[in-house]
Design a protein around this motif. Structure first.
Motif, PDB file in Angstrom:
ATOM      1  N   ALA A 346      77.371 -23.879  42.572  1.00  0.00           N
ATOM      2  CA  ALA A 346      78.548 -23.198  43.144  1.00  0.00           C
ATOM      3  C   ALA A 346      79.819 -23.983  42.855  1.00  0.00           C
ATOM      4  CB  ALA A 346      78.365 -23.031  44.649  1.00  0.00           C
ATOM      5  N   LEU A 347      79.749 -25.307  42.945  1.00  0.00           N
ATOM      6  CA  LEU A 347      80.917 -26.145  42.645  1.00  0.00           C
ATOM      7  C   LEU A 347      81.330 -26.007  41.188  1.00  0.00           C
ATOM      8  CD1 LEU A 347      79.983 -29.388  44.634  1.00  0.00           C
ATOM      9  CD2 LEU A 347      81.978 -27.941  45.041  1.00  0.00           C
ATOM     10  N   THR A 348      80.351 -25.964  40.306  1.00  0.00           N
ATOM     11  CA  THR A 348      80.652 -25.812  38.876  1.00  0.00           C
ATOM     12  C   THR A 348      81.394 -24.507  38.616  1.00  0.00           C
ATOM     13  OG1 THR A 348      78.655 -27.058  38.295  1.00  0.00           O
ATOM     14  CG2 THR A 348      79.632 -25.689  36.573  1.00  0.00           C
ATOM     15  N   GLY A 354      88.894 -22.125  38.247  1.00  0.00           N
ATOM     16  CA  GLY A 354      90.230 -22.539  38.699  1.00  0.00           C
ATOM     17  C   GLY A 354      90.482 -22.255  40.163  1.00  0.00           C
ATOM     18  N   GLU A 355      89.427 -22.011  40.937  1.00  0.00           N
ATOM     19  CA  GLU A 355      89.565 -21.737  42.374  1.00  0.00           C
ATOM     20  C   GLU A 355      89.592 -23.075  43.126  1.00  0.00           C
ATOM     21  OE1 GLU A 355      90.018 -18.880  43.774  1.00  0.00           O
ATOM     22  OE2 GLU A 355      89.710 -17.585  42.030  1.00  0.00           O
ATOM     23  N   PHE A 356      90.737 -23.753  43.023  1.00  0.00           N
ATOM     24  CA  PHE A 356      90.783 -25.129  43.496  1.00  0.00           C
ATOM     25  C   PHE A 356      90.639 -25.256  45.008  1.00  0.00           C
ATOM     26  CE2 PHE A 356      92.490 -25.991  39.283  1.00  0.00           C
ATOM     27  CZ  PHE A 356      91.857 -27.191  38.989  1.00  0.00           C
ATOM     28  N   LEU A 357      91.286 -24.389  45.748  1.00  0.00           N
ATOM     29  CA  LEU A 357      91.177 -24.488  47.206  1.00  0.00           C
ATOM     30  C   LEU A 357      89.736 -24.261  47.658  1.00  0.00           C
ATOM     31  CD1 LEU A 357      94.403 -22.742  48.542  1.00  0.00           C
ATOM     32  CD2 LEU A 357      93.840 -25.172  48.580  1.00  0.00           C
ATOM     33  N   ALA A 358      89.112 -23.239  47.081  1.00  0.00           N
ATOM     34  CA  ALA A 358      87.715 -22.961  47.417  1.00  0.00           C
ATOM     35  C   ALA A 358      86.817 -24.109  46.949  1.00  0.00           C
ATOM     36  CB  ALA A 358      87.271 -21.648  46.766  1.00  0.00           C
ATOM     37  N   PHE A 359      87.126 -24.668  45.775  1.00  0.00           N
ATOM     38  CA  PHE A 359      86.348 -25.791  45.257  1.00  0.00           C
ATOM     39  C   PHE A 359      86.419 -26.992  46.197  1.00  0.00           C
ATOM     40  CE2 PHE A 359      86.249 -29.804  42.891  1.00  0.00           C
ATOM     41  CZ  PHE A 359      85.013 -29.721  42.275  1.00  0.00           C
ATOM     42  N   MET A 360      87.635 -27.307  46.661  1.00  0.00           N
ATOM     43  CA  MET A 360      87.804 -28.484  47.516  1.00  0.00           C
ATOM     44  C   MET A 360      87.137 -28.281  48.876  1.00  0.00           C
ATOM     45  SD  MET A 360      91.669 -29.460  46.354  1.00  0.00           S
ATOM     46  CE  MET A 360      91.920 -30.722  47.580  1.00  0.00           C
ATOM     47  N   ASN A 361      87.204 -27.073  49.401  1.00  0.00           N
ATOM     48  CA  ASN A 361      86.518 -26.786  50.669  1.00  0.00           C
ATOM     49  C   ASN A 361      85.001 -26.900  50.513  1.00  0.00           C
ATOM     50  OD1 ASN A 361      88.853 -26.325  52.168  1.00  0.00           O
ATOM     51  ND2 ASN A 361      88.922 -24.158  51.618  1.00  0.00           N
ATOM     52  N   GLU A 362      84.491 -26.361  49.398  1.00  0.00           N
ATOM     53  CA  GLU A 362      83.050 -26.433  49.122  1.00  0.00           C
ATOM     54  C   GLU A 362      82.621 -27.881  48.884  1.00  0.00           C
ATOM     55  OE1 GLU A 362      79.181 -24.939  48.562  1.00  0.00           O
ATOM     56  OE2 GLU A 362      81.002 -23.923  49.270  1.00  0.00           O
ATOM     57  N   LEU A 363      83.492 -28.658  48.224  1.00  0.00           N
ATOM     58  CA  LEU A 363      83.197 -30.063  47.943  1.00  0.00           C
ATOM     59  C   LEU A 363      83.083 -30.868  49.233  1.00  0.00           C
ATOM     60  CD1 LEU A 363      82.847 -32.063  45.544  1.00  0.00           C
ATOM     61  CD2 LEU A 363      85.298 -32.565  45.757  1.00  0.00           C
ATOM     62  N   SER A 382      71.342 -40.313  42.253  1.00  0.00           N
ATOM     63  CA  SER A 382      71.830 -40.475  40.880  1.00  0.00           C
ATOM     64  C   SER A 382      72.040 -39.122  40.211  1.00  0.00           C
ATOM     65  CB  SER A 382      70.823 -41.317  40.066  1.00  0.00           C
ATOM     66  OG  SER A 382      70.682 -42.601  40.629  1.00  0.00           O
ATOM     67  N   GLU A 383      71.132 -38.184  40.487  1.00  0.00           N
ATOM     68  CA  GLU A 383      71.258 -36.839  39.913  1.00  0.00           C
ATOM     69  C   GLU A 383      72.562 -36.168  40.379  1.00  0.00           C
ATOM     70  OE1 GLU A 383      69.109 -32.448  40.236  1.00  0.00           O
ATOM     71  OE2 GLU A 383      68.076 -34.223  40.992  1.00  0.00           O
ATOM     72  N   ILE A 384      72.863 -36.296  41.677  1.00  0.00           N
ATOM     73  CA  ILE A 384      74.098 -35.708  42.209  1.00  0.00           C
ATOM     74  C   ILE A 384      75.316 -36.361  41.571  1.00  0.00           C
ATOM     75  CG2 ILE A 384      75.498 -35.431  44.283  1.00  0.00           C
ATOM     76  CD1 ILE A 384      72.860 -35.326  45.870  1.00  0.00           C
ATOM     77  N   PHE A 385      75.277 -37.681  41.482  1.00  0.00           N
ATOM     78  CA  PHE A 385      76.404 -38.403  40.886  1.00  0.00           C
ATOM     79  C   PHE A 385      76.616 -37.983  39.440  1.00  0.00           C
ATOM     80  CE2 PHE A 385      77.984 -41.946  38.334  1.00  0.00           C
ATOM     81  CZ  PHE A 385      79.180 -42.230  38.970  1.00  0.00           C
ATOM     82  N   ILE A 386      75.537 -37.964  38.665  1.00  0.00           N
ATOM     83  CA  ILE A 386      75.640 -37.614  37.243  1.00  0.00           C
ATOM     84  C   ILE A 386      76.136 -36.184  37.067  1.00  0.00           C
ATOM     85  CG2 ILE A 386      74.286 -37.219  35.147  1.00  0.00           C
ATOM     86  CD1 ILE A 386      72.514 -39.603  36.068  1.00  0.00           C
ATOM     87  N   THR A 387      75.643 -35.262  37.914  1.00  0.00           N
ATOM     88  CA  THR A 387      76.061 -33.859  37.811  1.00  0.00           C
ATOM     89  C   THR A 387      77.554 -33.708  38.090  1.00  0.00           C
ATOM     90  OG1 THR A 387      73.860 -33.102  38.499  1.00  0.00           O
ATOM     91  CG2 THR A 387      75.675 -31.524  38.669  1.00  0.00           C
ATOM     92  N   LEU A 388      78.024 -34.324  39.178  1.00  0.00           N
ATOM     93  CA  LEU A 388      79.441 -34.209  39.520  1.00  0.00           C
ATOM     94  C   LEU A 388      80.315 -34.924  38.498  1.00  0.00           C
ATOM     95  CD1 LEU A 388      79.408 -34.628  43.406  1.00  0.00           C
ATOM     96  CD2 LEU A 388      80.017 -32.586  42.110  1.00  0.00           C
ATOM     97  N   ALA A 389      79.872 -36.107  38.059  1.00  0.00           N
ATOM     98  CA  ALA A 389      80.640 -36.843  37.050  1.00  0.00           C
ATOM     99  C   ALA A 389      80.725 -36.027  35.761  1.00  0.00           C
ATOM    100  CB  ALA A 389      79.991 -38.195  36.783  1.00  0.00           C
ATOM    101  N   GLY A 390      79.597 -35.443  35.357  1.00  0.00           N
ATOM    102  CA  GLY A 390      79.591 -34.613  34.148  1.00  0.00           C
ATOM    103  C   GLY A 390      80.470 -33.387  34.294  1.00  0.00           C
ATOM    104  N   CYS A 430      85.902 -38.023  44.844  1.00  0.00           N
ATOM    105  CA  CYS A 430      85.796 -36.695  44.219  1.00  0.00           C
ATOM    106  C   CYS A 430      86.890 -35.749  44.714  1.00  0.00           C
ATOM    107  CB  CYS A 430      84.421 -36.101  44.512  1.00  0.00           C
ATOM    108  SG  CYS A 430      83.071 -36.864  43.580  1.00  0.00           S
ATOM    109  N   VAL A 431      87.207 -35.823  46.012  1.00  0.00           N
ATOM    110  CA  VAL A 431      88.281 -34.988  46.558  1.00  0.00           C
ATOM    111  C   VAL A 431      89.618 -35.394  45.953  1.00  0.00           C
ATOM    112  CG1 VAL A 431      89.582 -34.453  48.664  1.00  0.00           C
ATOM    113  CG2 VAL A 431      87.085 -34.455  48.707  1.00  0.00           C
TER     114      VAL A 431
END
Length: 555
Positions: A346-348, A354-363, A382-390, A430-431
């Motif tokens: 969902a974050l991806t 470009g739904e930044f407000l929704a992205f930040m709320n979901e984050l 590590s999986e979460i970190f790698i996914t978000l970093a990627g 991340c925020v």
């Protein structure tokens, strides 16, 4: 006594803050004030002669006629290296913030700032200074410099012992070095690992480092009477090696099982002391009561993995042999792999759309869910970190934004998981990164920015009776105060504090024209603590007092 210097070219601000701080009887402050940098420097010379010390805390405006606050701070710090600085400004320009950070400023407060925020920042600084003074005195009395030098020599030795497999030959070769590090080669160990469960959001990396050192020293001071204890400040966790204390070559005070029992009981008192003195929650893992020299690296690794998985603990004490039992107690609140993947997907989608407000709320929601999960495997973390970093890197690279973003935020934190002290730290990062992307994207988010600015305007109009702060407005729109300040200025062409001032002034003029309302009632309705403060505000804005304004329309 802590010497505190206030500097601002706006006399109303200096005088108001001076009264505020002078009235805080619980703060060990002697408050001085100046209305320019030159006046402040002259006053510091007098203070040094009469008080026998320099300035401990400087609270200065950034933009002033003549020498600005940044240059003033640098000049005073060259004379008094331990100076702590609070910058106070109506400007949130990144250049000023960056310069302030380079000068190791404690905080950068944006005008208008409420009394509570000022007092909280000053109180924290007073505590830091008092603690630094206490540590200095302790250092003189106990020979702390010698102990610190010895620890530096021991660190590499302990790192190899704890993080690499040890062979019998290596043990024999380094026996003399271990003895010098206060370790007895003919005894087994009890190993203790610990970590701070969650760092306060306001802590800097320097503050975290200092607090870790204090925890290590506190543990040594509380346990040393009963055992030999050697601390090690690891990259992720705090480690203590405990052995039985020998009275002489033939006798010992207790055996390892007794020491293990004592440690299990005493750790609760240690946790309570850390909470009372430092306001921090810590969790610990205790090894079995006989860890052999050749096993220590493997045992330390397993204990570290357990702490790494324990991302949601609160003042827990675990026996490494009972780890399975501890994890089963929290089984009902564990985050399922499919749920993690669903939220990451969902974050991806939100970021790419470009739904930044929704992205930040979901984050924020995602990291809140992560923090509620007490145990999470290091592989899953590590999986979460790698996914978000990627996700972030792919987004930036595809839009050729990486260099620009890197000038605003250290991107090495996106490539090295171990640089984050806990999940709160990674979530905040991340925020912050999302906010920077939001700013750079610009036109694609223009409507969303306009919507935020309108929400702020409406909130100001509806809450004129309150002493509004930038933090309150930021909380209302779920953004950081630094990001909101820049966004609002980019949309309106003037800072938020000017909007607050303008709305209060317009409302004041409307109310003053009503025959049945008194000036003191107008002041109260607009959130001013007293009539003189309101009068000064009104006169500075219109060039006449409220009474004169009222009379000019009556005549």
């Amino acid at each position: 006594m802590i010497q505190f210097m206030l500097v601002d070219d706006e006399s109303i601000i200096v005088d108001s803050l001076h009264r505020l701080l002078e009235g805080q009887e619980d703060l060990p402050l002697k408050v001085w004030k100046a209305y320019s940098a030159d006046e402040a420097l002259d006053l510091i010379n007098i203070i040094e002669k009469t008080e026998g010390q320099g300035i401990d805390i400087l609270m200065s405006d950034v933009m002033m006629p003549g020498m600005n606050g940044l240059d003033l701070s640098a000049l005073i710090k060259s004379r008094f290296p331990e100076l702590k600085t609070l910058f106070l400004s109506g400007y949130s320009d990144y250049t000023y913030l960056q310069t302030a950070l380079h000068q190791e400023a404690f905080d950068y407060l944006l005008k208008p700032v409420d009394d509570e925020t000022v007092i909280e920042a000053v109180r924290k600084l007073c505590l830091i200074i008092e603690e630094e003074r206490r540590l200095k005195e302790q250092e003189k009395q106990n020979g702390m410099r010698l102990k610190q030098a010895q620890r530096m020599l021991n660190d590499e030795l302990l790192r190899e012992l704890l993080e690499k497999p040890l062979t019998p030959q290596q043990l024999a070769d380094k026996e003399e070095s271990y003895v010098q590090a206060s370790l007895s080669v003919d005894q087994c160990f009890i190993l203790l690992n610990g970590k701070v469960d969650q760092w306060p959001l306001t802590y800097t990396e320097i503050e975290k480092m200092r607090q870790r050192e204090m925890i290590m020293e506190l543990m040594v001071s509380m346990l040393q009477p009963q055992c030999s204890i050697v601390p090690y400040n690891g990259s992720r966790h705090l480690v203590w090696l405990l052995q039985v204390k020998r009275m002489d070559h033939d006798s010992e005070t207790c055996d390892l099982p007794q020491l293990h029992w004592y440690l299990s009981e005493e750790l609760e008192r240690v946790q309570f002391t850390i909470q009372e003195r430092m306001g921090l929650s810590c969790s610990f893992v205790i090894s079995g009561h006989e860890v052999d020299w050749l096993q220590i690296g493997d045992v330390n690794r397993k204990m570290g993995e357990l702490l790494d998985r324990a991302i949601g603990l609160k003042s827990e004490i675990m026996q490494v042999e009972q780890a399975g039992e501890a994890m089963s107690r929290y089984q009902d609140i564990q985050l399922q792999p499919q749920e993690i993947k669903k939220q990451l997907l969902a974050l991806t989608g939100l970021l790419e759309a470009g739904e930044f407000l929704a992205f930040m709320n979901e984050l924020r929601s995602f990291f809140e869910t992560i923090r509620k999960s007490v145990f999470l495997t290091y592989e899953r973390q590590s999986e979460i970190f790698i996914t978000l970093a990627g996700l972030y890197l792919s987004y930036m690279n595809s839009r050729q934004m990486t260099t620009e973003v890197g000038m605003k935020l250290d991107l090495t934190y996106l490539t090295n998981f171990n640089k984050h002290t806990d999940w709160q730290s990674f979530g905040d990062y991340c925020v912050r990164l999302a906010e920077i992307l939001f700013l750079i994207v610009g036109d694609d988010a223009k409507e969303q920015k306009q919507e935020i600015a309108e929400k702020v305007d409406n909130y100001i109009i509806q809450n004129l009776s309150r002493n509004l702060t930038l933090q309150q407005l930021a909380d209302h729109v779920h953004l950081s105060k630094f990001y909101l300040s820049r966004l609002y200025h980019s949309q309106r062409g003037y800072p938020i504090y000017q909007k607050i001032k303008e709305q209060k002034l317009n409302r004041a003029k409307e109310l003053l024209l009503q025959d049945d309302i008194k000036i003191k009632d107008v002041a109260a309705e607009l959130g001013f603590e007293n009539v003189p403060y309101f009068t000064t505000f009104f006169r500075n804005s219109l060039g006449m007092s409220p009474k004169e304004y009222k009379q000019s329309y009556q005549s």
